[in-house]
Design a protein around this motif. Structure first.
Motif, PDB file in Angstrom:
ATOM      1  N   GLN B 766       0.827  -1.204   0.000  1.00  0.00           N
ATOM      2  CA  GLN B 766       0.000   0.000   0.000  1.00  0.00           C
ATOM      3  C   GLN B 766       0.861   1.254   0.000  1.00  0.00           C
ATOM      4  OE1 GLN B 766      -3.544   0.527  -0.024  1.00  0.00           O
ATOM      5  NE2 GLN B 766      -3.315  -1.519  -0.877  1.00  0.00           N
ATOM      6  N   ARG B 769       1.817   2.309  -3.275  1.00  0.00           N
ATOM      7  CA  ARG B 769       0.670   2.802  -4.043  1.00  0.00           C
ATOM      8  C   ARG B 769       0.190   4.153  -3.525  1.00  0.00           C
ATOM      9  NH1 ARG B 769      -3.630  -1.936  -4.733  1.00  0.00           N
ATOM     10  NH2 ARG B 769      -4.710  -0.233  -5.792  1.00  0.00           N
ATOM     11  N   GLY B 770       0.987   4.747  -2.625  1.00  0.00           N
ATOM     12  CA  GLY B 770       0.676   6.111  -2.188  1.00  0.00           C
ATOM     13  C   GLY B 770      -0.422   6.198  -1.163  1.00  0.00           C
ATOM     14  N   ARG B 771      -0.462   5.219  -0.252  1.00  0.00           N
ATOM     15  CA  ARG B 771      -1.497   5.269   0.797  1.00  0.00           C
ATOM     16  C   ARG B 771      -0.866   5.443   2.172  1.00  0.00           C
ATOM     17  NH1 ARG B 771      -4.605   1.681  -2.437  1.00  0.00           N
ATOM     18  NH2 ARG B 771      -5.253   2.896  -4.205  1.00  0.00           N
ATOM     19  N   HIS B 772       0.351   5.998   2.202  1.00  0.00           N
ATOM     20  CA  HIS B 772       1.055   6.219   3.470  1.00  0.00           C
ATOM     21  C   HIS B 772       0.208   7.108   4.367  1.00  0.00           C
ATOM     22  CE1 HIS B 772       4.273   7.842   6.096  1.00  0.00           C
ATOM     23  NE2 HIS B 772       4.753   6.621   5.957  1.00  0.00           N
ATOM     24  N   GLY B 832     -16.265  10.584   2.738  1.00  0.00           N
ATOM     25  CA  GLY B 832     -15.103  10.262   1.925  1.00  0.00           C
ATOM     26  C   GLY B 832     -15.157  10.818   0.509  1.00  0.00           C
ATOM     27  N   ARG B 846      -4.849  12.662   4.985  1.00  0.00           N
ATOM     28  CA  ARG B 846      -4.620  11.256   4.636  1.00  0.00           C
ATOM     29  C   ARG B 846      -5.959  10.558   4.574  1.00  0.00           C
ATOM     30  NH1 ARG B 846      -0.957  13.381   3.408  1.00  0.00           N
ATOM     31  NH2 ARG B 846       1.204  13.346   4.119  1.00  0.00           N
ATOM     32  N   PHE B 847      -6.085   9.607   3.651  1.00  0.00           N
ATOM     33  CA  PHE B 847      -7.358   8.934   3.434  1.00  0.00           C
ATOM     34  C   PHE B 847      -7.221   7.439   3.674  1.00  0.00           C
ATOM     35  CE2 PHE B 847     -10.612   7.017   0.605  1.00  0.00           C
ATOM     36  CZ  PHE B 847     -11.726   7.566   1.201  1.00  0.00           C
ATOM     37  N   TYR B 849      -7.859   4.251   2.532  1.00  0.00           N
ATOM     38  CA  TYR B 849      -8.325   3.556   1.333  1.00  0.00           C
ATOM     39  C   TYR B 849      -8.839   2.162   1.667  1.00  0.00           C
ATOM     40  CZ  TYR B 849      -6.877   7.205  -1.806  1.00  0.00           C
ATOM     41  OH  TYR B 849      -6.787   8.396  -2.461  1.00  0.00           O
ATOM     42  N   HIS B 850      -8.373   1.613   2.773  1.00  0.00           N
ATOM     43  CA  HIS B 850      -8.864   0.329   3.258  1.00  0.00           C
ATOM     44  C   HIS B 850      -9.055   0.455   4.763  1.00  0.00           C
ATOM     45  CE1 HIS B 850      -8.016  -1.696  -0.515  1.00  0.00           C
ATOM     46  NE2 HIS B 850      -6.796  -1.189  -0.512  1.00  0.00           N
ATOM     47  N   MET B 871     -12.221   2.231   6.836  1.00  0.00           N
ATOM     48  CA  MET B 871     -12.266   2.373   5.388  1.00  0.00           C
ATOM     49  C   MET B 871     -13.126   3.564   4.955  1.00  0.00           C
ATOM     50  SD  MET B 871     -13.243  -0.722   2.929  1.00  0.00           S
ATOM     51  CE  MET B 871     -15.016  -0.766   2.895  1.00  0.00           C
ATOM     52  N   GLY B 872     -12.559   4.395   4.084  1.00  0.00           N
ATOM     53  CA  GLY B 872     -13.355   5.449   3.461  1.00  0.00           C
ATOM     54  C   GLY B 872     -13.445   6.739   4.244  1.00  0.00           C
ATOM     55  N   VAL B 873     -12.594   6.915   5.240  1.00  0.00           N
ATOM     56  CA  VAL B 873     -12.667   8.113   6.070  1.00  0.00           C
ATOM     57  C   VAL B 873     -11.386   8.931   5.930  1.00  0.00           C
ATOM     58  CG1 VAL B 873     -12.824   8.936   8.432  1.00  0.00           C
ATOM     59  CG2 VAL B 873     -14.240   7.046   7.690  1.00  0.00           C
ATOM     60  N   MET B 874     -11.525  10.233   5.903  1.00  0.00           N
ATOM     61  CA  MET B 874     -10.387  11.138   5.825  1.00  0.00           C
ATOM     62  C   MET B 874      -9.864  11.397   7.238  1.00  0.00           C
ATOM     63  SD  MET B 874      -8.566  12.822   3.686  1.00  0.00           S
ATOM     64  CE  MET B 874      -9.551  12.679   2.196  1.00  0.00           C
TER      65      MET B 874
END
Lengths: 174, 971, 454
Positions: B766, B769-772, B832, B846-847, B849-850, B871-874
């Motif tokens: 992840q 894939r830019g989900r840090h 989201g 940050r979002f 994604y999972h 999941m799905g929350v900022m």
């Protein structure tokens, strides 16, 4: 009381017929066409505008008010510190929703007005006019509430004015 | 997920019910556990209890505060009372919290790969020892650096067994000690005081991060703070690459590998000539041909002359070599001589209050014993992973032949085989212990929570073993060994610490020591006289491409590789996470035709590994620097996940110098950079001010040359700048001030943020894939090149804008502005749409994604004050609003507003920062510290031209560079 | 309404009789051909694959898509804007051209309106599909939560909700009203249950003078409402971007620029759809080159505006000397997304230039191919705006590069399949050309003329 139904293949004949009926003082008649013809409207309504517009106006005004009220009242109801420094009621931001609501309700009311004035939806309006041809390529006319004598008179007049076919419905023949 | 956490939280509460009854391990009686701040020692749900204890993140032996909530330690902070770290903590220390909750921990003792009872395990060990004694084989204790009672007891019992005790640190000060012994006849690594140095010269030591202890970072920051010392220290680094410390330099000289010693001596010579130095070292350097040596090093003469000039006129410190230096001992001898000539010995370079390395062996000694592995009957491994940290020819080879390995470790390591006996020693949060890692600083480790597993600290296991072997029984002259280590510890402290104090009563002394985290003597620093009579060989320059290993700032020598925080906080210089990489010069990269995401194969005569790469503008073309720490085998799920072990490239224990071939390999599947661009692309993101301008300014930011038209006050007054007024902040406007000049990019703030805010770690796949998820982005901008690298760090978190772009666009009001000036997040309300994040000019959001999970028992470590996001929350930084709430409530109860001193280091980042670069406070109060900093001549708001009215101000970094427009960017 | 002078201009065969018109137009509604079923099958496959992707996303979260911080919007919003744009031609043609009394609308407006409605229905999928918590997407509708907190009506996304739903409602009403007389005709031409069905849709329409009178009045009002709506909807959509301060989005140019782009793509889509339709249904009497040429001219106009907008964006960005603005626009043309940018430019600015030549804009092949290119180009325009601006936000330390992955492509395919599903149903259930209005273009049957003929 009986009605006279006539079918016309030609627009000018229909126009003559309308003219004739009005001259003869028969005002209670309906005309159908498979397409909108301004001649007919001119003859019958003499350019008097349809009252539907009042519905439209009311709807638009109502919608606009509601739209703006929705935005401002809900924001006033819960006075959060408003994002990005905007005041509780910030006109520029609310204009869009006001506009959308105006259009929306304007249209809905217009629809209501249309249905109301056309008497729609209707199950059996003008049973005489339940004739497949009328939505295809011919014009129709019904002259209503005539006594037997004037009915036949009307029928002959209409025949004379070039109706393809005429018939007398309702009422009783001697 | 949310429900799950709530249930788990209740579970924790249930456990803590028992925990409050006996909130420590069964071996030690409860009445000795004394919280530091709150007096009652039973647990009040919702109220944290703090325990002063020691940090086991590395051998520096800092003091920390463990935050106990409902029987679980949920956070670790620095202990303000401890002289080494003075309340700060580094990323390693924070990550060490995860050791206690590692999903890979041993549940209990293991014998031959099968779970066993403590009795059986100790029996097995005892019989192994007996067998060894009978067979006349050696019994060896090999472990990490231990001092104080812990070490004393080990020595006593192993000694009684007739065994030998070896202690060794992979990143120890061996070479420096040897040099000090050679030059001054003192077998001790000197202490370097940076806070008064006008000039700091480093020969490669990563002293702000993985070398030494946090006092260097603090001292360096103070020396760079003009408001404290009236000057700004200038930092010269002389190494073939730039370490995490080196990137903070003003001048970077990059000598030919292997010529550093010569360069240092040449400098010393020139300095001596300039000063007319006639001290004891004069004879040593008399015959030196400076010109030649400097030429051989390939460094410009003018620079050295400039350096000599600075050294001649100012206080200075010359720091020693680092792991990437060849001929470390020779270089260190040279640096000490240079210090001597510069007159630093006894002033900024002192002996006494420094790393206490008594009983620490050299690698040669360790290797000698391991070389004879066939004759080792029993090897006690004390948390040392010799299979990973030593060349295979020594470590692994030995393990193959040793009769019985007995491992004290709470987690699996590569050194623990199927036949090993495992005596889980627990973590520092679960058992008693102590250290005197720095002379005179006796630090206590008290159990601050109930052990998660069936453990005994190594000392208790040893006592058990001694009992079985019939050792240390009471005799007429000796009282014999006590039943448990806690008693031994008190006894030892009584004899060795209490006796040296003038405290009247041991009970009081002990109570006080436990509360404050230990007892700290002031050891008077002493100078030293040069004993050396002739210079040793300075060592030959390396030919070809040389390999240089450097420690990972968070994984260190690899011991933290199983800590997801240490793995996922981006390495500050490269921004890389999850993997091993080689620093290659841009030239090398283009020669090999490498593209981002490629692997390179490194080959030495000892072996070859495939690693990713980082194109570092500062590394020499003939140097390949490889980061240590990853590429484990059998050391836990996260440690085994990524990377390769560079130590496998070494044939002898020498981190630098091996010649290496680099070839292109396939793609790297795990490594990913979390820093987008190498520099700030000519954009005015961060600023520099010239050292000569410092102190000439008046008013906020007056000496920062902003690259956009400064906002005209008259516009503001006329109400033309803002369409709407700034929102009202009745009492507080919480704000953060970050001194980019103090910040050295150590990453402690990021790790602390992870720990405090339950930030999810997403794993390599992840991450690339830019989900840090890190809430703080330690932005690194590499503006300069060559001798003036001008690398700038700027910790970027949510700026809590008063006119926040994010708030206006959220359709569901999930983010809004609160009365304290914070951009509050309502996670439950968030749908989201991510519009807020698109509209954040600071890219601080940050979002999820999972739904990222916390494998058991990580979930017990979660901070109950902070919601876990699904999941799905900022999500984003809120200045640790939970801590703000806590302190506000405390003071509301007494009807006060929160005073400045209660806020200064409130957020996790501020409390951790070893450089004390982050200050928190109430900007609404004109007398608060932040308000004053906001008025500083160096203060600027990031992207201020957007007029978002942020609640964060940065103090521009101070540059000694004469290059015009050092600010970078602008048109 | 429109008077009958100069039917030659209307390009409708004056020998046609009313009866013939009815017959021709209703013909295709009865009986299905191979092509039809082939098309349905394709659509089915698309829906299946896309549905599978959507389910994955629902279960595992948005992470299955290719997003990479700080690119928080990607293909979904791109496609949303694309479909909203497509949805513009219909109402524009039916309403605006109605008010302008231009005759060439008559042949194409019915299908164009249908296209509009289906396009909006497709677009409406995306706000739901792209939010992080899809199961909570309904929170975007204006209703209070348990604690009496309503939505933030200052958010452009809320404006979107209102604009799109209003647009959908109004277009649907407009569409339905136009259909009523034709439903009546269908009612009279079918038997049994089907007749009843159309009968109920015709809600008892008989075409009496009274009905026609109010009908024409109302139709005028709808047109008058729909016209500003056409302009407003895409302006509002453009504000989703223009209201943000993200460089490359934050521009007052956006509303006109987006509206022009929408009409551009919309008209192109009408050509793409109607050209095959008129050939397959043999409607060259009603929809023919003459109509397409007018549409092509529309595209030339709006395409010109678009090109101007592109040039201006870049010029102003350079002229402002704002490092962020210029950074983005330079990046778009030369950076990672150069290919997106140049596909956009060539499809939207270069290829349509062919249509300046009459030969080209009257050549069916050229018409169709270029119209397809325009659609492609307009999709890439939106992608270019969204992806590049976010990939290179203000802070270079946060830069990234985003590409859609197979999941997002699947959802894109789903959207097209979904659109064509509705369109295929439409052509078989409703007359794709307005019968009554075509009749208006014919000379009415007049006895005296016949007399003269004799």
């Amino acid at each position: 009381m009986s009605n006279v139904k006539a079918i016309f293949g030609h627009l000018d004949c229909l126009v003559d017929a309308i003219d004739g009926m009005q001259k003869a003082g028969h005002s209670d008649f309906a005309v159908t066409a498979p397409l909108p013809r301004h001649e007919i409207e001119e003859l019958i309504y003499k350019g008097e505008p349809s009252p539907v517009r009042w519905f439209t106006l009311t709807g638009a005004v109502f919608g606009g008010t509601m739209g703006f009220a929705l935005c401002s009242l809900t924001h006033l109801n819960w006075p959060m510190i408003i994002p990005a420094g905007k005041p509780l009621v910030s006109i520029p931001a609310f204009i869009i929703i006001t506009f959308e609501a105006t259009v929306l309700f304007g249209c809905l009311f217009t629809l209501l007005g249309l249905l109301y004035h056309c008497g729609l939806p209707a199950k059996d309006m003008d049973p005489e006019l339940e004739d497949p041809r009328l939505s295809d390529d011919v014009f129709g006319m019904v002259v209503r509430n005539l006594d037997a004598a004037s009915a036949s008179a009307v029928q002959t007049t209409l025949d004379g004015l070039g109706a393809i076919e005429t018939s007398i419905t309702g009422g009783s023949h001697a | 997920m949310a429900e799950l956490n709530r249930r788990d939280f209740l579970k924790v509460l249930g456990i803590s019910g028992t925990a409050s009854a006996c909130s420590i391990d069964p071996v030690t009686p409860i009445e000795n556990v004394l919280p530091y701040v709150v007096t009652p020692d039973q647990i009040i749900p919702g109220i944290a209890t703090w325990f002063a204890t020691q940090c086991n993140g590395c051998e520096a032996g800092c003091g920390v505060m463990a935050k106990n909530r409902e029987g679980r330690i949920i956070n670790i902070q620095g202990n303000p009372e401890h002289p080494t770290n003075k309340g700060s903590i580094c990323a390693k220390g924070v990550s060490d919290l995860q050791a206690s909750y590692s999903p890979d921990r041993f549940d209990g003792p293991m014998v031959g790969g099968k779970a066993a009872s403590w009795d059986d395990a100790l029996e097995a060990t005892a019989s192994a020892v007996k067998a060894a004694q009978v067979a006349g084989k050696k019994i060896v204790w090999l472990g990490r650096k231990r001092t104080g009672a812990t070490a004393a007891m080990t020595d006593e019992i192993i000694g009684a067994m007739g065994g030998t005790v070896l202690r060794w640190e992979p990143l120890g000060t061996e070479a420096l000690r040897a040099a000090a012994k050679a030059v001054f006849g003192i077998d001790e690594a000197p202490h370097y005081a940076l806070d008064q140095a006008h000039t700091v010269v480093s020969f490669g030591a990563d002293f702000l991060n993985s070398w030494g202890n946090p006092s260097h970072a603090r001292g360096f920051a103070e020396a760079r703070d003009p408001s404290l010392c009236g000057f700004v220290t200038q930092f010269w680094t002389i190494e073939g690459r730039l370490s995490n410390t080196g990137v903070n330099c003003d001048v970077h000289l990059s000598p030919v590998p292997g010529t550093e010693a010569g360069l240092a001596l040449a400098t010393a010579k020139l300095l001596a000539d300039k000063k007319g130095y006639t001290g004891r070292a004069a004879s040593l350097i008399a015959g030196i041909d400076a010109e030649a040596l400097i030429g051989a090093a390939g460094v410009r003469m003018e620079r050295i002359v400039e350096l000599v000039d600075r050294l001649a006129h100012n206080d200075s410190v010359v720091m020693p070599s680092g792991t990437t230096t060849i001929h470390e001992e020779a270089v260190n001898i040279a640096t000490l001589i240079l210090n001597e000539v510069a007159g630093n010995i006894g002033n900024s370079v002192v002996f006494g209050p420094t790393a206490n390395d008594t009983g620490i062996n050299t690698f040669a000694e360790v290797a000698a014993v391991l070389g004879d592995a066939a004759n080792i009957g029993v090897l006690f491994l004390d948390e040392l992973d010799i299979a990973y940290t030593m060349p295979a020819s020594i470590g692994r080879a030995a393990l193959g032949q040793i009769g019985q390995v007995v491992a004290f470790s709470s987690e699996p390591t590569g050194s623990i085989g199927a036949q090993s006996i495992v005596l889980p020693s627990g973590t520092g949060l679960e058992s008693w212990g102590d250290n005197e890692a720095i002379s005179g600083r006796h630090t206590l480790q008290q159990p601050s929570m109930k052990p998660l597993k069936d453990i005994r600290c190594s000392s208790d296991s040893l006592l058990g073993l001694a009992g079985l072997l019939g050792l240390g029984a009471a005799t007429d002259e000796t009282p014999g060994l006590p039943a448990d280590f806690a008693t031994y510890l008190q006894g030892w402290w009584n004899d060795n610490v209490f006796e040296k104090t003038d405290a009247p009563d041991f009970a009081k002394f002990w109570r006080n020591a436990v509360q404050t985290g230990g007892h700290f003597f002031d050891v008077t620093p002493t100078g030293a006289a040069v004993q050396m009579t002739r210079l040793p060989d300075a060592g030959a320059p390396a030919d070809g491409t040389t390999l240089a290993l450097f420690p990972h700032p968070f994984l260190y020598d690899g011991r933290h590789a199983n800590r997801t925080w240490a793995q996922e906080v981006p390495e500050p210089v490269s921004g890389l996470v999850w993997g091993t990489w080689a620093e290659l010069s841009p030239a090398t990269v283009s020669n090999l035709g490498l593209e981002e995401g490629d692997n390179v194969t490194l080959t030495t005569d000892a072996g070859s590994i495939d690693v990713g790469f980082f194109a570092s503008p500062a590394v020499r073309d003939d140097v390949v620097a490889v980061v240590m720490g990853n590429g484990h085998e059998g050391a836990g799920r996260y440690a085994d996940l990524t990377g390769a072990n560079p130590v496998n490239l070494l044939s002898e224990m020498q981190y630098a110098g091996a010649s290496v071939q680099v070839t292109r390999a396939g793609k790297n599947e795990t490594l990913s950079s979390q820093i987008g661009n190498i520099d700030q692309d000519d954009r005015p993101i961060t600023y520099l001010v010239k050292a000569k301008d410092v102190g000439t300014g008046s008013g906020p930011g007056s000496i920062v040359h902003l690259h956009h038209p400064p906002i005209d006050e008259r516009l503001t007054q006329a109400g033309l700048l803002d369409m709407y007024p700034e929102p009202e902040h009745p009492t507080y406007r919480f704000a953060l001030a970050i001194d980019n000049n103090r910040c050295n990019g150590c990453g402690a703030c990021e790790a602390a943020c992870y720990a405090e805010n339950n930030i999810a770690t997403v794993g390599p796949e992840q991450a690339r894939r830019g989900r840090h998820m890190g809430w703080i982005r330690l932005s690194r901008y590499w503006e300069g090149s060559g001798e003036e690298p001008d690398v700038r760090f700027q910790p970027t978190m949510c700026q809590q804008c008063s006119h926040a772009p994010c708030e206006g666009v959220c359709p569901v009001l999930a983010t809004y502005h609160n009365l304290d000036g914070l951009n509050a997040m309502i996670y439950n309300r968030c749908v989201g749409t991510r519009y807020c994040a698109n509209n954040c000019p600071y890219s601080a959001r940050r979002f999820n994604y999972h739904s990222y999970d916390w494998p058991e028992p990580f979930h017990m470590m979660l901070n109950p004050d902070v919601l876990t996001r699904t999941m799905g929350v900022m999500e984003k930084c809120t200045f640790c609003v939970q801590r703000i709430r806590e302190v506000k409530d405390t003071y509301r109860d007494v009807g006060q507003t929160v005073p400045d001193e209660a806020l200064l280091t409130l957020p996790a980042c501020a409390s951790a920062c070893p450089a004390e670069a982050i200050t928190f406070g109430n900007a609404k109060d004109p007398n608060s510290t932040v308000s004053k900093i906001f008025q500083d001549e160096r203060a600027y708001a990031m992207l201020s031209e957007l007029n978002t009215k942020p609640g964060v101000r940065y103090l521009a970094r101070i540059s000694h560079s004469e290059v015009e427009d050092g600010q970078g960017g602008g048109h | 309404m429109s008077n009958q002078e100069n039917n030659a201009e209307a390009q409708v065969d004056t020998d046609l009789t009313y009866g013939q018109v009815t017959k021709d137009i209703l013909e295709p509604l009865f009986g299905f051909g191979k092509i039809y079923f082939a098309a349905l099958a394709l659509v089915g496959i698309g829906l299946a694959y896309g549905g599978w992707c959507i389910i994955q996303q629902l279960v595992w979260g948005l992470g299955v898509a290719g997003y990479s911080q700080p690119v928080f919007w990607g293909l979904y919003i791109t496609t949303f804007v694309f479909w909203i744009g497509i949805g513009h031609a219909g109402t524009l043609i039916s309403a605006v051209l109605f008010l302008f009394r231009s005759k060439w609308r008559t042949g194409v407006y019915r299908a164009a309106e249908a296209m509009t409605i289906f396009a909006v229905m497709t677009a409406a999928l995306f706000p739901a599909l792209h939010v992080g918590r899809m199961w909570n997407a309904y929170w975007l509708f204006p209703y209070p939560n348990q604690r009496q907190l309503w939505q933030n009506f200052k958010s452009p996304l809320m404006w979107d909700v209102f604009a799109v739903s209003t647009y959908f409602t109004v277009s649907t009403i407009f569409f339905y009203i136009g259909l009523i007389p034709d439903f009546a005709a269908l009612r009279d031409r079918t038997r049994g249950i089907i007749s009843k069905m159309y009968g109920s849709l015709a809600i008892g329409w008989r075409g009496t003078d009274r009905q026609w009178r109010h009908y024409m009045a109302a139709y005028g009002f709808f047109a008058a409402f729909a016209t500003p709506l056409v302009l407003s909807v895409h302006s509002v959509v453009s504000w989703d971007f223009a209201m943000a301060q993200t460089a490359g989005w934050h521009s007052t140019l956006f509303p006109p620029y987006f509206v022009a782009g929408a009409i551009f793509s919309g008209c192109a889509m009408v050509i793409t759809l109607m050209l095959p339709l008129s050939l397959i249904f043999k409607w060259d009497k009603y929809i023919n080159v003459w109509h397409f040429e007018h549409l092509a001219k529309m595209c030339l106009l709006t395409g010109g505006i678009l090109t101007y907008a592109y040039v201006m964006e870049h010029f102003i960005a350079w002229y402002s000397d704002n490092p962020y603005e210029w950074g983005i626009f330079a990046y778009r043309a030369t950076g990672d997304y150069w290919w997106v940018f140049w596909i956009m430019v060539s499809c939207n600015c270069v290829f349509p230039l062919l249509w300046w030549f009459k030969k080209m804009r009257t050549n069916l092949w050229c018409l169709w191919i270029v119209s397809v290119f325009i659609n492609v180009g307009m999709w890439f325009e939106r992608f270019n705006i969204i992806a590049s601006s976010l990939a290179h936000q203000f802070d270079p330390a946060a830069w990234t590069y985003y590409l859609p992955n197979y999941i997002e492509i699947g959802v894109l395919i789903f959207s097209f399949s979904w659109f064509f599903l509705w369109f295929l149903l439409f052509v078989k259930v409703m007359p794709s050309v307005a019968i009554a209005e075509v009749k208006e273009l014919l000379p009415p049957p007049l006895k005296y003329k016949e007399g003269a003929a004799k």
